[in-house]
Design a protein around this motif. Structure first.
Motif, PDB file in Angstrom:
ATOM      1  N   TYR A   1      80.386  39.130 110.950  1.00  0.00           N
ATOM      2  CA  TYR A   1      78.877  38.162 110.738  1.00  0.00           C
ATOM      3  C   TYR A   1      77.565  38.996 110.354  1.00  0.00           C
ATOM      4  O   TYR A   1      76.829  38.050 110.316  1.00  0.00           O
ATOM      5  CB  TYR A   1      78.285  37.488 112.292  1.00  0.00           C
ATOM      6  CG  TYR A   1      77.277  36.546 111.487  1.00  0.00           C
ATOM      7  CD1 TYR A   1      77.637  35.030 111.475  1.00  0.00           C
ATOM      8  CD2 TYR A   1      76.216  36.659 112.559  1.00  0.00           C
ATOM      9  CE1 TYR A   1      76.799  34.310 111.372  1.00  0.00           C
ATOM     10  CE2 TYR A   1      74.908  35.911 112.489  1.00  0.00           C
ATOM     11  CZ  TYR A   1      75.237  34.643 111.306  1.00  0.00           C
ATOM     12  OH  TYR A   1      74.324  33.442 110.912  1.00  0.00           O
ATOM     13  N   ALA A   2      77.109  40.042 111.017  1.00  0.00           N
ATOM     14  CA  ALA A   2      76.056  41.213 110.773  1.00  0.00           C
ATOM     15  C   ALA A   2      76.630  41.380 109.377  1.00  0.00           C
ATOM     16  O   ALA A   2      75.386  41.672 108.873  1.00  0.00           O
ATOM     17  CB  ALA A   2      75.997  42.000 112.313  1.00  0.00           C
ATOM     18  N   PHE A   3      77.495  42.240 109.810  1.00  0.00           N
ATOM     19  CA  PHE A   3      77.854  42.529 107.880  1.00  0.00           C
ATOM     20  C   PHE A   3      77.437  41.459 107.373  1.00  0.00           C
ATOM     21  O   PHE A   3      76.848  41.678 105.815  1.00  0.00           O
ATOM     22  CB  PHE A   3      79.231  43.013 107.621  1.00  0.00           C
ATOM     23  CG  PHE A   3      79.083  44.552 108.157  1.00  0.00           C
ATOM     24  CD1 PHE A   3      78.474  45.038 109.027  1.00  0.00           C
ATOM     25  CD2 PHE A   3      80.568  45.460 108.245  1.00  0.00           C
ATOM     26  CE1 PHE A   3      78.059  45.884 109.453  1.00  0.00           C
ATOM     27  CE2 PHE A   3      80.767  46.383 108.796  1.00  0.00           C
ATOM     28  CZ  PHE A   3      79.549  46.940 110.056  1.00  0.00           C
ATOM     29  N   ALA A   4      77.529  40.091 107.048  1.00  0.00           N
ATOM     30  CA  ALA A   4      77.598  39.433 105.648  1.00  0.00           C
ATOM     31  C   ALA A   4      76.247  38.724 106.064  1.00  0.00           C
ATOM     32  O   ALA A   4      75.542  38.686 104.459  1.00  0.00           O
ATOM     33  CB  ALA A   4      77.917  38.093 106.733  1.00  0.00           C
ATOM     34  N   VAL A   5      74.813  39.320 107.017  1.00  0.00           N
ATOM     35  CA  VAL A   5      74.091  38.749 107.073  1.00  0.00           C
ATOM     36  C   VAL A   5      73.401  40.664 105.970  1.00  0.00           C
ATOM     37  O   VAL A   5      72.285  39.724 105.412  1.00  0.00           O
ATOM     38  CB  VAL A   5      73.328  39.183 108.430  1.00  0.00           C
ATOM     39  CG1 VAL A   5      71.950  39.143 108.169  1.00  0.00           C
ATOM     40  CG2 VAL A   5      74.153  37.360 109.400  1.00  0.00           C
ATOM     41  N   ILE A   6      73.970  41.632 106.332  1.00  0.00           N
ATOM     42  CA  ILE A   6      72.941  42.272 105.976  1.00  0.00           C
ATOM     43  C   ILE A   6      73.724  42.377 104.298  1.00  0.00           C
ATOM     44  O   ILE A   6      72.645  42.693 103.276  1.00  0.00           O
ATOM     45  CB  ILE A   6      73.676  43.857 106.695  1.00  0.00           C
ATOM     46  CG1 ILE A   6      73.545  43.729 107.484  1.00  0.00           C
ATOM     47  CG2 ILE A   6      73.581  45.406 105.613  1.00  0.00           C
ATOM     48  CD1 ILE A   6      74.065  44.743 108.493  1.00  0.00           C
ATOM     49  N   ALA A   7      74.587  42.261 103.884  1.00  0.00           N
ATOM     50  CA  ALA A   7      75.240  41.964 102.884  1.00  0.00           C
ATOM     51  C   ALA A   7      73.639  40.811 101.746  1.00  0.00           C
ATOM     52  O   ALA A   7      73.776  40.921 100.628  1.00  0.00           O
ATOM     53  CB  ALA A   7      76.313  41.390 102.639  1.00  0.00           C
ATOM     54  N   CYS A   8      73.471  39.712 102.158  1.00  0.00           N
ATOM     55  CA  CYS A   8      72.624  38.695 101.871  1.00  0.00           C
ATOM     56  C   CYS A   8      71.692  39.232 101.694  1.00  0.00           C
ATOM     57  O   CYS A   8      71.317  38.671 100.630  1.00  0.00           O
ATOM     58  CB  CYS A   8      72.874  37.042 102.839  1.00  0.00           C
ATOM     59  SG  CYS A   8      71.591  36.275 102.802  1.00  0.00           S
ATOM     60  N   ILE A   9      70.630  40.100 102.340  1.00  0.00           N
ATOM     61  CA  ILE A   9      69.555  40.587 102.228  1.00  0.00           C
ATOM     62  C   ILE A   9      69.315  41.685 101.512  1.00  0.00           C
ATOM     63  O   ILE A   9      68.616  41.631 100.121  1.00  0.00           O
ATOM     64  CB  ILE A   9      69.618  41.235 103.024  1.00  0.00           C
ATOM     65  CG1 ILE A   9      69.692  40.462 104.440  1.00  0.00           C
ATOM     66  CG2 ILE A   9      67.805  41.778 103.476  1.00  0.00           C
ATOM     67  CD1 ILE A   9      68.974  40.896 106.261  1.00  0.00           C
ATOM     68  N   LEU A  10      70.514  42.797 100.944  1.00  0.00           N
ATOM     69  CA  LEU A  10      70.868  43.654 100.026  1.00  0.00           C
ATOM     70  C   LEU A  10      70.896  42.899  99.136  1.00  0.00           C
ATOM     71  O   LEU A  10      70.544  43.598  97.840  1.00  0.00           O
ATOM     72  CB  LEU A  10      72.223  44.179 100.226  1.00  0.00           C
ATOM     73  CG  LEU A  10      71.795  45.280 101.462  1.00  0.00           C
ATOM     74  CD1 LEU A  10      72.926  46.295 101.885  1.00  0.00           C
ATOM     75  CD2 LEU A  10      70.949  46.118 101.117  1.00  0.00           C
ATOM     76  N   PHE A  11      71.466  42.202  98.842  1.00  0.00           N
ATOM     77  CA  PHE A  11      72.271  41.156  97.313  1.00  0.00           C
ATOM     78  C   PHE A  11      71.007  40.202  96.993  1.00  0.00           C
ATOM     79  O   PHE A  11      70.479  40.644  95.660  1.00  0.00           O
ATOM     80  CB  PHE A  11      72.927  39.777  97.565  1.00  0.00           C
ATOM     81  CG  PHE A  11      74.414  40.680  97.374  1.00  0.00           C
ATOM     82  CD1 PHE A  11      75.095  41.699  96.426  1.00  0.00           C
ATOM     83  CD2 PHE A  11      75.335  39.897  98.617  1.00  0.00           C
ATOM     84  CE1 PHE A  11      75.936  41.626  96.609  1.00  0.00           C
ATOM     85  CE2 PHE A  11      76.487  40.584  98.398  1.00  0.00           C
ATOM     86  CZ  PHE A  11      77.281  41.612  97.016  1.00  0.00           C
ATOM     87  N   GLY A  12      69.810  40.217  97.886  1.00  0.00           N
ATOM     88  CA  GLY A  12      68.495  39.152  97.543  1.00  0.00           C
ATOM     89  C   GLY A  12      67.719  40.764  96.707  1.00  0.00           C
ATOM     90  O   GLY A  12      67.286  40.190  95.971  1.00  0.00           O
ATOM     91  N   LEU A  13      66.898  41.563  97.184  1.00  0.00           N
ATOM     92  CA  LEU A  13      66.560  42.413  97.108  1.00  0.00           C
ATOM     93  C   LEU A  13      67.334  43.391  95.968  1.00  0.00           C
ATOM     94  O   LEU A  13      66.798  43.844  94.808  1.00  0.00           O
ATOM     95  CB  LEU A  13      66.926  43.954  98.342  1.00  0.00           C
ATOM     96  CG  LEU A  13      66.389  43.907  99.256  1.00  0.00           C
ATOM     97  CD1 LEU A  13      66.323  45.480  99.993  1.00  0.00           C
ATOM     98  CD2 LEU A  13      64.891  43.534  98.817  1.00  0.00           C
ATOM     99  N   ALA A  14      68.871  43.604  95.560  1.00  0.00           N
ATOM    100  CA  ALA A  14      69.660  44.029  94.391  1.00  0.00           C
ATOM    101  C   ALA A  14      68.579  42.390  93.218  1.00  0.00           C
ATOM    102  O   ALA A  14      68.047  43.610  91.684  1.00  0.00           O
ATOM    103  CB  ALA A  14      71.000  44.131  94.625  1.00  0.00           C
ATOM    104  N   ALA A  15      69.339  41.402  93.448  1.00  0.00           N
ATOM    105  CA  ALA A  15      68.727  40.601  92.771  1.00  0.00           C
ATOM    106  C   ALA A  15      66.775  40.380  92.092  1.00  0.00           C
ATOM    107  O   ALA A  15      66.787  39.902  90.503  1.00  0.00           O
ATOM    108  CB  ALA A  15      68.858  39.411  93.178  1.00  0.00           C
ATOM    109  N   ILE A  16      66.154  40.791  93.347  1.00  0.00           N
ATOM    110  CA  ILE A  16      64.782  41.002  92.937  1.00  0.00           C
ATOM    111  C   ILE A  16      64.640  42.200  91.236  1.00  0.00           C
ATOM    112  O   ILE A  16      63.844  41.902  90.611  1.00  0.00           O
ATOM    113  CB  ILE A  16      63.919  41.139  93.937  1.00  0.00           C
ATOM    114  CG1 ILE A  16      63.869  39.953  94.684  1.00  0.00           C
ATOM    115  CG2 ILE A  16      62.806  41.841  93.396  1.00  0.00           C
ATOM    116  CD1 ILE A  16      63.392  40.473  96.286  1.00  0.00           C
ATOM    117  N   LEU A  17      65.237  43.032  91.827  1.00  0.00           N
ATOM    118  CA  LEU A  17      64.825  44.205  90.639  1.00  0.00           C
ATOM    119  C   LEU A  17      65.914  44.092  89.499  1.00  0.00           C
ATOM    120  O   LEU A  17      65.692  44.295  88.708  1.00  0.00           O
ATOM    121  CB  LEU A  17      65.680  45.644  91.367  1.00  0.00           C
ATOM    122  CG  LEU A  17      65.022  46.120  92.299  1.00  0.00           C
ATOM    123  CD1 LEU A  17      66.043  47.578  93.047  1.00  0.00           C
ATOM    124  CD2 LEU A  17      64.141  46.611  92.187  1.00  0.00           C
TER     125      LEU A  17
END
Length: 246
Positions: free
Chosen positions: A180-196
């Motif tokens: 579950y923690a990995f899913a949350v981390i992936a969500c945050i990282l995908f958000g950062l990548a989407a911004i860039l």
């Protein structure tokens, strides 16, 4: 510009960083998607429920109270296996199926986005990437942004329902785990990548507009240049005709 000498524009740093973050987030998502540790019981509680993931449950001589036959569920099994057929409706409530759907869609979209970003980075196929790079990056941005939203919904839904008493027995014995923690981390990282990738896609689109305007200006200036040359030739011919008359 020759492809043999690599004299073509390379991918920008923003694209490289965004793609790198996407690949790292994709690894976290893969581990979360396949890992059977979304929630687990405390070891010191000696609970008959051990752990579960999106696709697997693990029990230790578990007896379902609403099943009329005296059957013990033991070991780790696929959620759609024959072993869990009689209690599948209890193991797989509607909100958990929604979580499965969101995570699966996010996994598929991010994998497609990684393929597009790989094409942009390695410049293959070269002609299509150089011509439609803004489309590649924009498509990757949309996929990653939607995936981040799906993972956010999945994390919220699972976190809000995993301690319900009509699901796993004795929910106070359980705790959210690393999948579950990995899913949350992936969500945050995908958000950062989407911004860039959003800013990079907008930059590429603006460059494309500038290039189209430049081409249009050149096309409009060509008739005027031709008319100026024609006028010059006519003036020269008139001067020559007047010289012969004199």
């Amino acid at each position: 510009m020759t492809a043999a000498n690599n004299e073509y524009p390379k991918a920008s740093n923003a694209t490289l960083i965004g793609a790198s973050i996407t690949y790292v987030a994709g690894l976290f998502l893969l581990l979360s998607f396949a890992g059977p540790y979304w929630i687990e019981s405390y070891p010191e509680m000696f609970s008959s429920f051990k752990r579960m993931g999106l696709w697997e449950y693990c029990f230790d001589r578990f007896r379902f109270p609403h099943y009329q036959f005296d059957k013990l569920f033991h070991g780790c099994h696929y959620i759609f296996s024959q072993e869990y057929y009689v209690i599948r409706e209890w193991l797989l409530p509607g909100w958990l199926m929604a979580v499965q759907a969101f995570v699966t869609l996010a996994f598929m979209l991010t994998f497609s986005a990684q393929v597009l970003l790989a094409c942009v980075i390695v410049r293959m196929p070269l002609r299509n990437v150089l011509r439609y790079e803004w489309i590649y990056v924009s498509s990757a941005f949309l996929m990653i942004a939607v995936s981040s939203g799906f993972l956010l919904l999945a994390a919220i839904i699972f976190g809000a329902n995993c301690y319900r008493r009509d699901w796993l027995l004795y929910p106070s014995f359980n705790v959210l785990s690393w999948s579950y923690a990995f899913a949350v981390i992936a969500c945050i990282l995908f958000g950062l990548a989407a911004i860039l990738l959003f800013f990079e896609a907008r930059k590429l689109y603006e460059l494309r507009l500038e290039a189209k305007n430049l081409v249009a200006q050149m096309q409009h200036s060509q008739p005027e240049h031709a008319l100026h040359q024609l006028r010059g030739q006519l003036q020269q011919q008139q001067q020559q005709f007047g010289f012969y008359r004199n």
